[in-house]
Scaffold this motif. Structure first.
Motif, PDB file in Angstrom:
ATOM      1  N   ARG A  31       0.832  -1.210   0.000  1.00 47.90           N
ATOM      2  CA  ARG A  31       0.000   0.000   0.000  1.00 47.90           C
ATOM      3  C   ARG A  31       0.870   1.264   0.000  1.00 47.90           C
ATOM      4  N   ALA A  32       1.990   1.237   0.682  1.00 49.64           N
ATOM      5  CA  ALA A  32       2.899   2.388   0.672  1.00 49.64           C
ATOM      6  C   ALA A  32       3.438   2.633  -0.737  1.00 49.64           C
ATOM      7  N   ARG A  33       3.799   1.567  -1.442  1.00 53.29           N
ATOM      8  CA  ARG A  33       4.281   1.718  -2.816  1.00 53.29           C
ATOM      9  C   ARG A  33       3.191   2.266  -3.729  1.00 53.29           C
ATOM     10  N   GLN A  34       1.951   1.802  -3.541  1.00 50.77           N
ATOM     11  CA  GLN A  34       0.827   2.265  -4.354  1.00 50.77           C
ATOM     12  C   GLN A  34       0.470   3.724  -4.046  1.00 50.77           C
ATOM     13  N   SER A  35       0.919   4.231  -2.917  1.00 47.53           N
ATOM     14  CA  SER A  35       0.514   5.564  -2.437  1.00 47.53           C
ATOM     15  C   SER A  35       1.612   6.613  -2.539  1.00 47.53           C
ATOM     16  N   ARG A  36       2.702   6.309  -3.222  1.00 49.47           N
ATOM     17  CA  ARG A  36       3.821   7.263  -3.304  1.00 49.47           C
ATOM     18  C   ARG A  36       3.392   8.639  -3.789  1.00 49.47           C
ATOM     19  N   ASP A  37       2.585   8.695  -4.834  1.00 49.45           N
ATOM     20  CA  ASP A  37       2.169   9.997  -5.371  1.00 49.45           C
ATOM     21  C   ASP A  37       1.338  10.781  -4.367  1.00 49.45           C
ATOM     22  N   LEU A  38       0.549  10.099  -3.575  1.00 48.93           N
ATOM     23  CA  LEU A  38      -0.253  10.754  -2.534  1.00 48.93           C
ATOM     24  C   LEU A  38       0.637  11.275  -1.409  1.00 48.93           C
TER      25      LEU A  38
END
Length: 190
Positions: A31-38
């Protein structure tokens, strides 16, 4: 991702909060990788299992910290995290909050509900009197979360915290037990 979530410490209508466990590494880091842009440039949660182990260990073992995963009740998915760091006991009874939503949960009000649960837990079972949040002035979402939970702006700290290779200014927000009605139920949106 399949879930066998441990028992929640507190529950609201849509989320529950629970402690970090070593078994959460794969989901948390994905989830951290999926949320980098956020998250960028405000937040850098661990995105490898080794990084997670180093990050979670003090949240699990150090009495001066308490880490909470905000999980969706319908499937146990981790929506975000809220940590109480630098807990000082004695006459102070204070801790500093840090938090982050994951991209799939952003804008759904889940972190707001989770933050209310953590605040109630901090002022209840943890016995704290004061919570502080330090936020970079440009982080509008984090400021809105703090303000919406009843925190008040107390000041400005130039070059307070080293983030992403530079010393960053932060606004100081705080909430005391007296400012919050006892057992205030979590607010939800949506």
């Amino acid at each position: 991702m399949p879930h066998t979530a441990p028992r929640y410490l507190a529950e609201g209508p849509r989320v529950g909060i629970r402690s970090f466990t070593p078994d959460d590494a794969a989901e948390f880091t994905a989830r951290a990788r999926q949320s980098r842009d956020l998250h960028r440039p405000w937040l850098f949660p661990p995105d490898t299992e080794e990084g997670y182990a180093a990050y979670a260990r003090p949240l699990i073992e150090d009495p001066a910290r308490a880490g909470f995963l905000v999980c969706e009740k319908h499937d146990g998915a981790i929506a975000g995290f809220i940590n109480i760091n630098n807990i000082v006991r004695g006459g102070f009874q204070c801790g500093a909050l840090g938090y982050g939503a994951f991209a799939h949960a952003a804008g759904r009000g889940l972190m707001r509900e989770g933050l209310d649960l953590v605040i109630n837990h901090a002022f209840g079972p943890l016995g704290l009197h004061r919570l502080e949040i330090n936020v970079q002035p440009g982080n509008a979402a984090s400021i809105a979360l703090a303000r919406g939970a009843g925190f008040r702006l107390e000041g400005f700290s130039p070059a307070m915290l080293h983030v992403d290779g530079a010393w960053r200014d932060h606004e100081r927000w705080a909430l005391t037990a007296e400012m919050r009605p006892a057992g205030r139920p979590p607010r939800t949106t949506g």
